[in-house]
Design an enzyme around this catalytic site. Structure first.
Site, PDB file in Angstrom:
ATOM      1  N   CYS A   1       0.832  -1.197   0.000  1.00 52.27           N
ATOM      2  CA  CYS A   1       0.000   0.000   0.000  1.00 52.27           C
ATOM      3  C   CYS A   1       0.879   1.264   0.000  1.00 52.27           C
ATOM      4  O   CYS A   1       1.531   1.540  -0.996  1.00 52.27           O
ATOM      5  CB  CYS A   1      -0.978  -0.017   1.166  1.00 52.27           C
TER       6      CYS A   1
ATOM      7  N   HIS B   1      -3.861  -5.286   0.936  1.00 52.44           N
ATOM      8  CA  HIS B   1      -3.584  -5.649   2.320  1.00 52.44           C
ATOM      9  C   HIS B   1      -4.053  -7.083   2.560  1.00 52.44           C
ATOM     10  O   HIS B   1      -4.990  -7.561   1.932  1.00 52.44           O
ATOM     11  CB  HIS B   1      -4.350  -4.735   3.281  1.00 52.44           C
TER      12      HIS B   1
END
Length: 512
Positions: free
Chosen positions: A357, A458
């Site tokens: 991310c 994630h």
């Protein structure tokens, strides 16, 4: 939006309240409130009750995607409430954590209301805003109370911070507004339980004291009989009975952590002698650190958190840059530590680098924030390890993911939660090719030499088969943990311990 502006939300349709409710407040942060609620949720769910967790206000940069967001299909809640919902066996909902604060600096935070970003507030401004959030908080609690047999309400931090009481929406302010009975939870492992309990009694008003049904002492080690004089002293001073001693639970550190204090403590406990060393950079605004939990669980892996001022260890095979709530600020921190030199040397000597991310964004040539969404407007040079650039944008991508990685044929489960869009030639070499049923899409990027890779997904390493294949490619020995089954087993074990340590029938009778 200003603190004086009205907070708009859709109220719940009128319906009778079904659930009994019980609140757990703590004598401080990290005394075990979140885990106790998760364990109680699992224990009562195993008895056949429909249980909903609730925390009015959570401060954490570790978040999860949840349903029922205001005006959208999905929003975000704290990871602790996601674990509690899992323990209870109910879907994640933004009403389980209606206010989420995501710190961006030491003095301001992004405010998320019922799953959607409301804006950014300095600490003083947020104190003025809180009373306007209380109606939405109470409405979310009412929604859950219409759906469940029992709602377990978690307080925030210390229950008796007198200076915060006038604007409180998460401890006694909520308890009085919603008419909640309260369990006070103390932590014996750090000492001072007697002083903390008696101090709370002194600081609370008469009506607040009357809400406390009793004291539960957590993280207890040793002979329970030794605590008898302390229990007698506390009850004599407060009138509150001791409702139980909860023994130290060794599995706590192996469950997903949310609080940064717990994260650092767990990181020390998880280090071991696996053959593959994975180093993680500990940046100030680290987010979604539980992405690394499945790696830490592997017997063939040693996970090391690299603290500020420390060099990246030369024996590391992989260096990870994890998520962040303030990408540019954490990127500047990486440069301030001189870690960029270590990272480039690491790659030159055959090592691998992974960005997750915000960490993926940091690996590019630059991160731009023209609107100042995460700080002052501007641009920050990146690490230059991937041929991409990222622009932070106001729209936030929130997506639960269950897909096949077309490159490996293995299933990947996780979620996306990010502001910003990445562009550049490096995206032509994606790390994943995700088949989500409506066609494949490229995700992430890999450098030309295959040593640097990043993704917006994630939870990627929680996919057991995919993780094993990736670790095998790096030469790790002894992989093969069933991570999701391990989490379930730990929740079951903790629930069983609570059945032994506490009178759960008596606690349930206190709920109303």
């Amino acid at each position: 939006m200003t603190a004086e502006a009205p907070v708009e939300f859709t109220p719940a349709p009128a319906a009778p309240r079904r659930a009994r409710r019980l609140m757990v407040q703590g004598t401080g942060s990290d005394v075990g409130k979140s885990l106790l609620v998760a364990g109680l949720a699992r224990a009562y769910a195993r008895r056949g009750l429909v249980v909903q967790p609730f925390k009015a206000q959570n401060m954490s940069n570790n978040a999860a995607v949840a349903g029922e967001a205001e005006g959208a299909a999905s929003g975000e809640i704290g990871r602790a409430q996601a674990l509690q919902a899992r323990a209870a066996g109910v879907p994640r909902s933004v009403h389980q954590n209606p206010v989420l604060l995501k710190p961006e600096t030491d003095v301001d935070a992004q405010v998320v209301l019922r799953g959607r970003v409301l804006g950014r507030w300095p600490a003083a401004g947020y104190q003025a805003l809180k009373p306007r959030l209380l109606p939405a908080v109470l409405d979310s609690l009412e929604r859950l109370s219409q759906q469940a047999d029992l709602v377990l309400v978690e307080g925030a931090g210390c229950g008796a911070e007198a200076y915060l009481r006038p604007q409180d929406i998460s401890n006694m302010g909520l308890a009085e507004a919603a008419d909640l009975p309260v369990l006070l939870l103390g932590d014996e492992s750090r000492g001072g339980v007697s002083a903390a309990a008696i101090g709370h009694h002194a600081l609370w008003s008469a009506s607040e004291r009357a809400r406390v049904a009793g004291l539960v002492v957590n993280k207890f080690r040793g002979d329970p009989a030794i605590f008898t004089p302390a229990a007698t002293q506390i009850t004599a001073a407060t009138g509150w009975p001791l409702l139980g001693l909860v023994r130290w639970f060794d599995g706590a550190a192996r469950l997903p952590q949310e609080d940064s204090l717990a994260l650092d403590a767990a990181a020390q406990q998880r280090a071991r002698g696996g053959s593959l060393v994975v180093a993680v950079l500990r940046t100030p605004r680290l987010a979604n650190a539980d992405d690394l939990d499945p790696l830490a669980a592997e017997p063939g892996v040693t996970l090391r958190w690299v603290q500020p001022g420390e060099p990246i260890p030369r024996e590391a095979a992989v260096v990870v840059l994890a998520g962040s709530k303030a990408t540019r600020a954490d990127l500047e921190h990486v440069f301030a530590q001189g870690w960029q030199h270590d990272l480039h040397a690491h790659v030159r000597h055959g090592g691998h680098v992974v960005g997750l991310c915000a960490g993926f964004q940091m690996l590019g040539r630059a991160v731009h924030d023209p609107e100042g969404l995460e700080g002052e407007p501007g641009s920050t040079p990146g690490l230059g390890l991937l041929d991409i650039e990222t622009t932070i944008t106001a729209d936030k991508r929130l997506l639960d993911l269950d897909a096949l990685d077309a490159a490996s044929g293995l299933r990947v489960r996780g979620y996306e939660m990010h502001m910003g869009r990445s562009t550049g030639a490096g995206l032509a070499r994606p790390w994943l090719r995700l088949d989500e049923g409506g066609g494949a899409r490229a995700e992430g990027a890999v450098s030309a030499d295959g040593r640097v890779m990043g993704s917006y997904v994630h939870g990627l390493f929680a996919a057991d088969g995919w993780r094993r294949r990736w670790l095998d490619s790096l030469g790790a020995v002894g992989t093969g943990v069933d991570y999701e089954a391990r989490v379930e087993a730990l929740l079951d074990a903790y629930a069983a311990q609570l059945e032994a340590d506490l009178d759960l029938d008596a606690l349930l009778a206190l709920a109303r």
